[in-house]
Motif scaffolding. Structure first.
Motif, PDB file in Angstrom:
ATOM      1  N   SER A  88       0.557  -0.060  -5.794  1.00  0.00           N
ATOM      2  CA  SER A  88       0.854  -1.502  -5.773  1.00  0.00           C
ATOM      3  C   SER A  88       1.840  -1.800  -4.645  1.00  0.00           C
ATOM      4  CB  SER A  88       1.393  -1.947  -7.123  1.00  0.00           C
ATOM      5  OG  SER A  88       2.535  -1.201  -7.423  1.00  0.00           O
ATOM      6  N   LYS A  89       1.864  -3.078  -4.249  1.00  0.00           N
ATOM      7  CA  LYS A  89       2.649  -3.454  -3.053  1.00  0.00           C
ATOM      8  C   LYS A  89       3.642  -4.565  -3.379  1.00  0.00           C
ATOM      9  CE  LYS A  89      -1.425  -3.989  -1.337  1.00  0.00           C
ATOM     10  NZ  LYS A  89      -2.563  -4.389  -0.501  1.00  0.00           N
ATOM     11  N   ASN A  90       4.601  -4.776  -2.442  1.00  0.00           N
ATOM     12  CA  ASN A  90       5.537  -5.888  -2.618  1.00  0.00           C
ATOM     13  C   ASN A  90       5.047  -7.091  -1.816  1.00  0.00           C
ATOM     14  OD1 ASN A  90       6.155  -5.231   0.012  1.00  0.00           O
ATOM     15  ND2 ASN A  90       8.028  -4.127  -0.524  1.00  0.00           N
ATOM     16  N   LEU A  91       5.822  -8.158  -1.859  1.00  0.00           N
ATOM     17  CA  LEU A  91       5.403  -9.410  -1.232  1.00  0.00           C
ATOM     18  C   LEU A  91       5.137  -9.242   0.264  1.00  0.00           C
ATOM     19  CD1 LEU A  91       4.960 -12.192  -2.414  1.00  0.00           C
ATOM     20  CD2 LEU A  91       7.235 -12.839  -1.611  1.00  0.00           C
ATOM     21  N   THR A  93       4.151  -6.775   1.948  1.00  0.00           N
ATOM     22  CA  THR A  93       3.065  -5.878   2.386  1.00  0.00           C
ATOM     23  C   THR A  93       1.720  -6.252   1.734  1.00  0.00           C
ATOM     24  OG1 THR A  93       3.756  -4.345   0.654  1.00  0.00           O
ATOM     25  CG2 THR A  93       4.576  -3.892   2.856  1.00  0.00           C
ATOM     26  N   GLN A  94       1.632  -7.467   1.232  1.00  0.00           N
ATOM     27  CA  GLN A  94       0.428  -7.875   0.508  1.00  0.00           C
ATOM     28  C   GLN A  94      -0.866  -7.692   1.304  1.00  0.00           C
ATOM     29  OE1 GLN A  94      -0.350  -8.558  -2.687  1.00  0.00           O
ATOM     30  NE2 GLN A  94       1.743  -7.841  -2.939  1.00  0.00           N
TER      31      GLN A  94
END
Ligand code: NAD
Length: 453
Positions: A88-91, A93-94
């Protein structure tokens, strides 16, 4: 000049060529291992009988079939194990791709002991191959017949540019360890583990240490003595007690000891007959040195069962010692032979305190009809692995990690855990080159940034 330089350089070149990376190459080597086991089954059984007087049944279940199931598991799962694991990624690196890539380390060294001389070479090798490494194998010099098969027969089933077998004892292994490896997987005793770890530190080489120690076996008053005795006797006297996960000693009350002794005698007679020395199913001690060490321990406490030995055959009878003191030599070192001391405690709390005072063992066993007692032992102690109401069955599951903790080792393997052990987990982020306006918010001068602080 170090005598292993040329071998290592050619393995390094082979790894550098990328040959070991494709799944097809790895699968072909694993298929080679399967053929090796199939086509040399009789020779392998004969070697195990020569080295350890191992009964064919014990060799089948603890060496050959374990290797086969590890190979087949790796073959069936290779593609899914090798797949990148997306995370899963953060904002920020969407729009990017983030994943863990399991990549091979390079040239790895596997050093093995003599007690399961096929299993402890091949099972780690399966993981190293599946993960795409080149490998140097160093079998034990003590199990001579198996060492010969590993060095003379096994290589013809593998790609010779990518796999090498190196022979020798402590001196040669010390020289070997002067070289740089990308990973070292060592199975053996803790004092040699320290030597391996300090050699590895020179190059900051990551390692797995699969070591030994004294595995406690707690038997609660609330038990069926014959059921416990059958299970304990089987896994203590299996391979003549030369098993890293065998119970090293029993902790129980005096009352339970009195019920266990006739049950243990009964189990020994049922398994090995009235004269265990004549049984085809009881192993022998690997060397004169170990035989003399074990014979010395027979005099600790009193032999309630067994106690006999025969130097000619390196035979030690299945033995149960009672009236053993905590300070006796038999309680200071890993026994690694068919000798089982019983120590008396008043309660489970005293047993737990006894265990916690010592080094963390490779395995810990608790027998009770009351599952709360087994759980209490599990929760209040630490060990590499744990098995309630049986011995070493936990290590037959490839879904469980196998390894020690503290003095019994570090790292784990079996099944997918082997693949992960021999893989570097590379954290990867593939960013898009767009959205530069948004990205420019992170660049200096920072005075213009308002983080709302
Ligand atoms: P060992 O440590 O003496 O030997 C293991 C390997 O290390 C051999 O290949 C040997 O040639 C090499 N070696 C020995 N001395 C060395 C030195 N000074 N320098 C460099 N290399 C050296 O162990 P062993 O007697 O073969 O095996 C018994 C031990 O292994 C026991 O302690 C047992 O509990 C442990 N063991 C652990 C596991 C496990 O999975 N955790 C499995 C089997 C055995």
């Amino acid at each position: 000049m170090n005598p292993f330089l040329d071998t290592l350089q050619s393995l390094r070149d082979a790894f550098g060529s990328g040959k070991t990376r494709p799944a097809e190459f790895r699968a072909a080597q694993l298929e080679g291992l399967n053929r090796f086991l199939k086509e040399n089954r009789d020779a392998l059984l004969a070697a195990l009988a020569q080295d350890l007087h191992k009964a064919p049944f014990e060799s089948e279940i603890s060496e050959i079939s374990i290797c086969q199931s590890e190979i087949n598991l790796a073959l069936n799962n290779l593609h899914s194990w090798m797949k990148d694991e997306h995370v899963s990624k953060n904002l920020a690196t969407q729009l990017d791709t983030a994943f863990i890539r399991r990549e091979p380390y390079g040239v790895v060294l596997i050093i093995s002991p003599w007690n399961y001389p096929l299993n402890l070479v091949l099972v780690p090798l399966v993981g190293a191959i599946a993960a795409g490494n080149c490998v140097v194998l160093k079998p034990s010099e003590m199990s001579k017949s198996m060492e010969k098969i590993i060095s003379e027969v096994l290589p013809s089933y593998l790609d010779k540019n990518c796999f090498a077998v190196v022979l020798g004892g402590p001196q040669e292994t010390t020289t070997l360890l002067e070289n740089k490896f990308d990973y070292i997987f060592f199975t053996g005793n803790p004092s040699v583990g320290r030597i391996v770890m300090s050699a590895a530190s020179k190059y900051l080489t990551p390692i797995t240490l699969e070591l030994g120690g004294k595995n406690p076996c707690y038997v609660d008053d609330n038990c069926d003595p014959q059921n416990v005795a059958n299970r304990v006797a089987w896994f203590r006297f299996f391979n003549a007690g030369q098993t890293c996960v065998a119970p090293d000693y029993i902790l129980c009350t005096r009352e339970t000891q009195e019920k266990l002794l006739p049950a243990l005698q009964n189990a020994v007679t049922q398994f090995y007959g009235k004269d265990p020395q004549g049984s085809p199913d009881l192993g022998r001690i690997i060397s004169d040195k170990h035989f003399h060490r074990l014979r010395g321990l027979l005099g600790n406490g009193r032999a309630a069962i067994g106690g006999q030995s025969d130097e000619q055959e390196r035979y030690i009878a299945p033995t149960v010692l009672v009236d053993v003191k905590e300070t006796d030599p038999v309680m200071q070192e890993e026994i690694f032979g068919p000798i089982l001391p019983i120590l008396n405690v008043q309660s489970i709390d005293e047993a737990i305190a006894f265990i916690r005072k010592r080094e963390k063992p490779l395995a810990l066993y608790a027998f009770s009809k009351d599952s709360k007692v087994v759980r209490q032992m599990l929760e209040q102690t630490s060990s590499g692995g744990f098995c309630g109401n049986d011995g070493f069955m936990h290590m037959t599951l490839t879904t469980l990690p196998f390894g020690g903790v503290g003095n019994s080792g570090m790292g784990m393997y079996h099944g997918k855990f082997s693949f992960d052990t021999f893989s570097h987990q590379r954290g990867c982020l593939l960013r898009s080159s767009g959205m530069e306006k948004l990205n420019s918010l992170r660049y200096p001068p920072y005075a213009q940034r308002n983080l709302g602080l």
